[in-house]
Scaffold this motif. Structure first.
Motif, PDB file in Angstrom:
ATOM      1  N   ALA A   8      44.785 109.696  34.182  1.00 18.29           N
ATOM      2  CA  ALA A   8      45.532 110.853  32.508  1.00 18.29           C
ATOM      3  C   ALA A   8      46.517 110.996  33.509  1.00 18.29           C
ATOM      4  CB  ALA A   8      44.556 111.737  32.480  1.00 18.29           C
ATOM      5  N   ALA A   9      46.959 111.329  34.485  1.00 23.00           N
ATOM      6  CA  ALA A   9      47.928 112.258  35.081  1.00 23.00           C
ATOM      7  C   ALA A   9      49.239 110.521  35.114  1.00 23.00           C
ATOM      8  CB  ALA A   9      47.992 111.837  36.640  1.00 23.00           C
ATOM      9  N   GLY A  10      49.251 108.972  35.333  1.00 22.38           N
ATOM     10  CA  GLY A  10      49.576 107.894  35.409  1.00 22.38           C
ATOM     11  C   GLY A  10      50.317 107.879  33.491  1.00 22.38           C
ATOM     12  N   ALA A  11      49.275 108.458  32.885  1.00 19.33           N
ATOM     13  CA  ALA A  11      49.762 108.204  31.373  1.00 19.33           C
ATOM     14  C   ALA A  11      51.108 109.516  31.424  1.00 19.33           C
ATOM     15  CB  ALA A  11      48.197 108.045  30.648  1.00 19.33           C
ATOM     16  N   LEU A  12      50.536 110.491  31.573  1.00 14.26           N
ATOM     17  CA  LEU A  12      51.886 111.736  31.819  1.00 14.26           C
ATOM     18  C   LEU A  12      53.349 111.129  32.059  1.00 14.26           C
ATOM     19  CD1 LEU A  12      49.554 114.759  32.006  1.00 14.26           C
ATOM     20  CD2 LEU A  12      50.638 113.471  30.047  1.00 14.26           C
ATOM     21  N   ILE A  13      52.901 110.397  33.837  1.00 14.37           N
ATOM     22  CA  ILE A  13      54.005 110.064  33.932  1.00 14.37           C
ATOM     23  C   ILE A  13      55.017 109.024  33.956  1.00 14.37           C
ATOM     24  CG2 ILE A  13      55.177 108.580  36.174  1.00 14.37           C
ATOM     25  CD1 ILE A  13      52.414 110.330  37.235  1.00 14.37           C
ATOM     26  N   ARG A  14      56.622 109.177  33.541  1.00 13.66           N
ATOM     27  CA  ARG A  14      56.902 108.219  32.787  1.00 13.66           C
ATOM     28  C   ARG A  14      57.239 107.101  32.457  1.00 13.66           C
ATOM     29  NH1 ARG A  14      61.664 112.093  29.493  1.00 13.66           N
ATOM     30  NH2 ARG A  14      60.535 113.534  28.431  1.00 13.66           N
ATOM     31  N   GLY A  15      57.391 106.873  34.062  1.00 17.38           N
ATOM     32  CA  GLY A  15      57.792 105.486  35.302  1.00 17.38           C
ATOM     33  C   GLY A  15      56.358 104.856  35.669  1.00 17.38           C
ATOM     34  N   ARG A  16      56.545 104.042  35.641  1.00 21.01           N
ATOM     35  CA  ARG A  16      55.647 102.959  36.118  1.00 21.01           C
ATOM     36  C   ARG A  16      55.410 103.098  37.362  1.00 21.01           C
ATOM     37  NH1 ARG A  16      55.892  95.994  35.129  1.00 21.01           N
ATOM     38  NH2 ARG A  16      57.727  97.310  37.195  1.00 21.01           N
ATOM     39  N   ARG A  17      56.332 102.505  38.355  1.00 26.11           N
ATOM     40  CA  ARG A  17      56.673 102.851  39.517  1.00 26.11           C
ATOM     41  C   ARG A  17      55.454 104.131  39.994  1.00 26.11           C
ATOM     42  NH1 ARG A  17      60.877 100.601  42.947  1.00 26.11           N
ATOM     43  NH2 ARG A  17      60.557  99.155  42.021  1.00 26.11           N
ATOM     44  N   LEU A  18      56.581 104.986  39.417  1.00 22.40           N
ATOM     45  CA  LEU A  18      55.678 106.784  40.154  1.00 22.40           C
ATOM     46  C   LEU A  18      54.681 106.689  39.386  1.00 22.40           C
ATOM     47  CD1 LEU A  18      57.518 108.683  40.952  1.00 22.40           C
ATOM     48  CD2 LEU A  18      58.037 109.416  38.329  1.00 22.40           C
ATOM     49  N   ALA A  19      54.198 106.214  38.103  1.00 21.87           N
ATOM     50  CA  ALA A  19      52.804 106.463  38.246  1.00 21.87           C
ATOM     51  C   ALA A  19      52.182 106.087  39.155  1.00 21.87           C
ATOM     52  CB  ALA A  19      52.299 106.101  36.887  1.00 21.87           C
TER      53      ALA A  19
END
Length: 212
Positions: free
Chosen positions: A56-67
């Motif tokens: 869920a946190a990954g889905a909320l982060i805009r950048g792929r690398r940042l996720a």
């Protein structure tokens, strides 16, 4: 002024700091909810609880690398929060360091994958989104298999398998409504991934935890 404030909130440092803070709170809450009710005890004493929140946190982060980075840091922070609460609660026994190390390594492996999966389901390439959805759902299905086949907790196993099936259905419907090509692959691959997750937990993770 509003755009400047929004930009600051979306900087990598701000995003990762928020992710770590949430992970610490999740780990602390997981420990604190143990034993409150039978349902919460099983939910908080499961791999799925941490992993689904990481996705869920990954889905909320805009950048792929940042996720991906956020997934790794969140899993480490969750482990840290849990075992810090355990130490303060007086339940961090002699094998605590070994167990914490095993879960931390597992988090470093699984966290980036789940952060990527959450991001990909929402923002990724069309051909990868169904596979990413299957990665998220397979954890719940695999843990249900482990509870039943490995531990013989059949009541809990049925509950986890039911939740895993519902999660698979929700992700498949979401992808279908988003117009994703071959959205049905999510439903097809999730049970296969669940079986693989169960076998990995049985062969690797359970063996490591049994040796510490």
């Amino acid at each position: 002024m509003a755009s400047v404030t929004a930009t600051r909130r979306n900087t990598p440092v701000a995003v990762l700091t928020a992710t770590v803070a949430f992970g610490l709170l999740l780990g602390w809450a997981t420990y604190g909810l143990h034993g409150t009710t039978p349902v919460l005890d099983r939910v908080t004493n499961s791999t799925s609880a941490w992993i689904v929140w990481t996705a869920a946190a990954g889905a909320l982060i805009r950048g792929r690398r940042l996720a991906v980075w956020g997934g790794a840091l969140m899993m480490l922070a969750t482990c840290g929060g849990y075992y810090a609460a355990s130490a303060l609660g007086g339940t961090f026994g002699s094998g605590g360091l070994g167990t914490a190390a095993v879960w931390s390594v597992a988090g470093l492996i699984g966290g980036p994958l789940l952060g990527w999966a959450g991001w990909t389901v929402r923002r990724g390439r069309d051909d990868l989104r169904p596979m990413a959805g299957a990665v998220i759902a397979m954890v719940v299905l695999g843990e249900g298999g482990w509870l039943g086949l490995g531990l013989r907790y059949w009541g809990e196993a049925v509950a986890f398998l039911t939740v895993g099936a519902l999660l698979t259905a929700l992700l498949t419907v979401y992808l279908a409504r988003a117009g994703v090509h071959r959205y049905w692959l999510c439903a097809a691959l999730a049970p296969v991934g669940g079986l693989l997750f169960y076998l990995a937990e049985k062969a690797v993770l359970n063996g490591l935890l049994g040796s510490v």
